[in-house]
Design a protein around this motif. Structure first.
Motif, PDB file in Angstrom:
ATOM      1  N   PRO A  86       0.346 102.303  87.148  1.00 31.11           N
ATOM      2  CA  PRO A  86      -1.333 102.180  86.221  1.00 31.11           C
ATOM      3  C   PRO A  86      -1.027 101.489  84.683  1.00 31.11           C
ATOM      4  CG  PRO A  86       0.836 104.340  86.405  1.00 31.11           C
ATOM      5  CD  PRO A  86       1.291 103.002  86.858  1.00 31.11           C
ATOM      6  N   ALA A  87      -2.340 101.470  84.706  1.00 32.11           N
ATOM      7  CA  ALA A  87      -2.440 100.679  83.743  1.00 32.11           C
ATOM      8  C   ALA A  87      -1.141 100.182  82.260  1.00 32.11           C
ATOM      9  CB  ALA A  87      -4.056 100.326  83.603  1.00 32.11           C
ATOM     10  N   ASP A  88      -1.798 101.578  81.742  1.00 27.78           N
ATOM     11  CA  ASP A  88      -0.429 101.766  80.322  1.00 27.78           C
ATOM     12  C   ASP A  88       0.648 101.187  80.487  1.00 27.78           C
ATOM     13  OD1 ASP A  88      -0.436 103.566  82.243  1.00 27.78           O
ATOM     14  OD2 ASP A  88       0.060 105.090  80.237  1.00 27.78           O
ATOM     15  N   GLU A  89       1.529 101.312  81.621  1.00 27.00           N
ATOM     16  CA  GLU A  89       2.817 100.684  82.912  1.00 27.00           C
ATOM     17  C   GLU A  89       2.375  99.299  82.373  1.00 27.00           C
ATOM     18  OE1 GLU A  89       5.372 102.875  82.022  1.00 27.00           O
ATOM     19  OE2 GLU A  89       4.370 104.549  81.676  1.00 27.00           O
ATOM     20  N   ALA A  90       1.538  98.670  83.270  1.00 29.61           N
ATOM     21  CA  ALA A  90       1.103  97.247  82.524  1.00 29.61           C
ATOM     22  C   ALA A  90       1.309  96.830  81.221  1.00 29.61           C
ATOM     23  CB  ALA A  90      -0.295  97.191  84.084  1.00 29.61           C
ATOM     24  N   VAL A  91       1.042  97.489  81.192  1.00 28.90           N
ATOM     25  CA  VAL A  91       0.401  96.968  79.616  1.00 28.90           C
ATOM     26  C   VAL A  91       2.274  97.690  78.697  1.00 28.90           C
ATOM     27  CG1 VAL A  91      -0.095  97.867  76.738  1.00 28.90           C
ATOM     28  CG2 VAL A  91      -1.812  97.697  79.125  1.00 28.90           C
ATOM     29  N   ARG A  92       2.841  98.714  78.925  1.00 30.99           N
ATOM     30  CA  ARG A  92       4.322  98.623  78.624  1.00 30.99           C
ATOM     31  C   ARG A  92       4.799  97.493  79.276  1.00 30.99           C
ATOM     32  NH1 ARG A  92       5.152 103.312  76.256  1.00 30.99           N
ATOM     33  NH2 ARG A  92       4.440 104.632  76.236  1.00 30.99           N
ATOM     34  N   ARG A  93       4.925  97.206  80.284  1.00 33.74           N
ATOM     35  CA  ARG A  93       5.551  95.879  80.818  1.00 33.74           C
ATOM     36  C   ARG A  93       5.480  93.763  80.329  1.00 33.74           C
ATOM     37  NH1 ARG A  93       4.117  98.117  86.024  1.00 33.74           N
ATOM     38  NH2 ARG A  93       3.381  96.439  86.338  1.00 33.74           N
ATOM     39  N   LEU A  94       3.695  94.353  80.237  1.00 32.94           N
ATOM     40  CA  LEU A  94       3.425  93.033  79.511  1.00 32.94           C
ATOM     41  C   LEU A  94       3.914  92.785  77.903  1.00 32.94           C
ATOM     42  CD1 LEU A  94       1.335  90.551  79.217  1.00 32.94           C
ATOM     43  CD2 LEU A  94      -0.660  92.008  78.701  1.00 32.94           C
ATOM     44  N   VAL A  95       3.991  94.040  76.608  1.00 34.08           N
ATOM     45  CA  VAL A  95       4.529  93.278  75.773  1.00 34.08           C
ATOM     46  C   VAL A  95       5.630  93.229  75.946  1.00 34.08           C
ATOM     47  CG1 VAL A  95       5.454  94.815  73.759  1.00 34.08           C
ATOM     48  CG2 VAL A  95       2.971  94.988  74.548  1.00 34.08           C
ATOM     49  N   ALA A  96       6.273  94.015  76.795  1.00 37.62           N
ATOM     50  CA  ALA A  96       8.661  93.486  76.673  1.00 37.62           C
ATOM     51  C   ALA A  96       8.247  91.880  77.476  1.00 37.62           C
ATOM     52  CB  ALA A  96       8.701  94.492  78.236  1.00 37.62           C
ATOM     53  N   ARG A  97       7.372  91.760  77.957  1.00 39.92           N
ATOM     54  CA  ARG A  97       7.429  89.807  79.139  1.00 39.92           C
ATOM     55  C   ARG A  97       7.218  89.257  77.420  1.00 39.92           C
ATOM     56  NH1 ARG A  97      10.856  89.391  82.900  1.00 39.92           N
ATOM     57  NH2 ARG A  97      10.637  91.088  84.226  1.00 39.92           N
ATOM     58  N   ALA A  98       5.620  90.034  76.562  1.00 38.46           N
ATOM     59  CA  ALA A  98       5.581  88.890  75.715  1.00 38.46           C
ATOM     60  C   ALA A  98       6.351  88.830  74.646  1.00 38.46           C
ATOM     61  CB  ALA A  98       3.866  89.210  75.418  1.00 38.46           C
ATOM     62  N   GLU A  99       7.795  89.121  74.032  1.00 36.19           N
ATOM     63  CA  GLU A  99       8.251  89.330  73.047  1.00 36.19           C
ATOM     64  C   GLU A  99       8.690  88.500  72.856  1.00 36.19           C
ATOM     65  OE1 GLU A  99      11.622  91.811  71.154  1.00 36.19           O
ATOM     66  OE2 GLU A  99      11.100  92.708  72.259  1.00 36.19           O
TER      67      GLU A  99
END
Length: 183
Positions: free
Chosen positions: A73-86
């Motif tokens: 799901p897109a919302d889970e992809a957003v969560r992963r993106l924020v984690a990877r961008a930290e």
């Protein structure tokens, strides 16, 4: 003594994210090098900022790749993106507000590529029915960048615990972006 260019750029980004008007002398001190060494790598502030931009684009693109944006799901992809961008948040905090990068009519190809990828994620979320359609993917992309930068500043200033970085961003962004369930 060999100077690690990436470490030098990270030190510059950390300082400039807190103090955008820092001089090249201050940047050199923050990086633990002399001004002459800094100038051997970067002819001036413009060259330093452009090098920071290149590093930021490279690192955020790597975060996008690592986040597997097309998976789940897109919302889970957003969560992963924020984690990877930290890890590159301080650098993004500086770049998002650096006026020098946004002068003129030309849009950096790298930023355009990143914007397109993030916007596509939000568009996919809208098509899935997860995200509101009254907020454009471009706006959600800008909001994500702004939240990453603001949260990075808050962590640097001690107003937000580093361990809360991902939570603060995703809860605020997704809380406002999610389509509400009609009762």
């Amino acid at each position: 003594m060999s100077v690690d260019r990436t470490q030098m750029l990270r030190a510059a980004a950390a300082l400039l994210a807190r103090k955008s008007t820092a001089t090249m002398d201050e940047v050199a001190r923050a990086a633990g090098i002399g001004r002459a060494t800094l100038h051997r790598h970067f002819a001036g502030r413009d060259a330093l900022v452009r090098a920071l931009e290149e590093l930021g684009i490279e690192e955020f693109e790597a975060a996008l790749d690592a986040a597997d944006l097309d998976e789940g799901p897109a919302d889970e992809a957003v969560r992963r993106l924020v984690a990877r961008a930290e890890p590159c948040a301080q650098l993004l905090a500086f770049l998002v507000t650096e006026n020098q990068l946004f002068e003129g009519d030309q849009v950096n190809e790298g930023w355009a590529r990143l914007d397109a990828r993030v916007s596509a994620l939000f568009r996919r979320g809208q098509e899935e029915g997860t995200f509101r359609i009254d907020l454009t993917p471009a706006w959600l992309t800008e909001a994500l960048y702004g939240l990453i930068g603001t949260c990075a500043w808050s962590v640097m200033d001690g107003r937000v615990a580093a361990k809360d970085f991902q939570y603060m961003i995703t809860e605020l962004l997704l809380g406002g972006a999610r389509k509400s369930v009609e009762k």
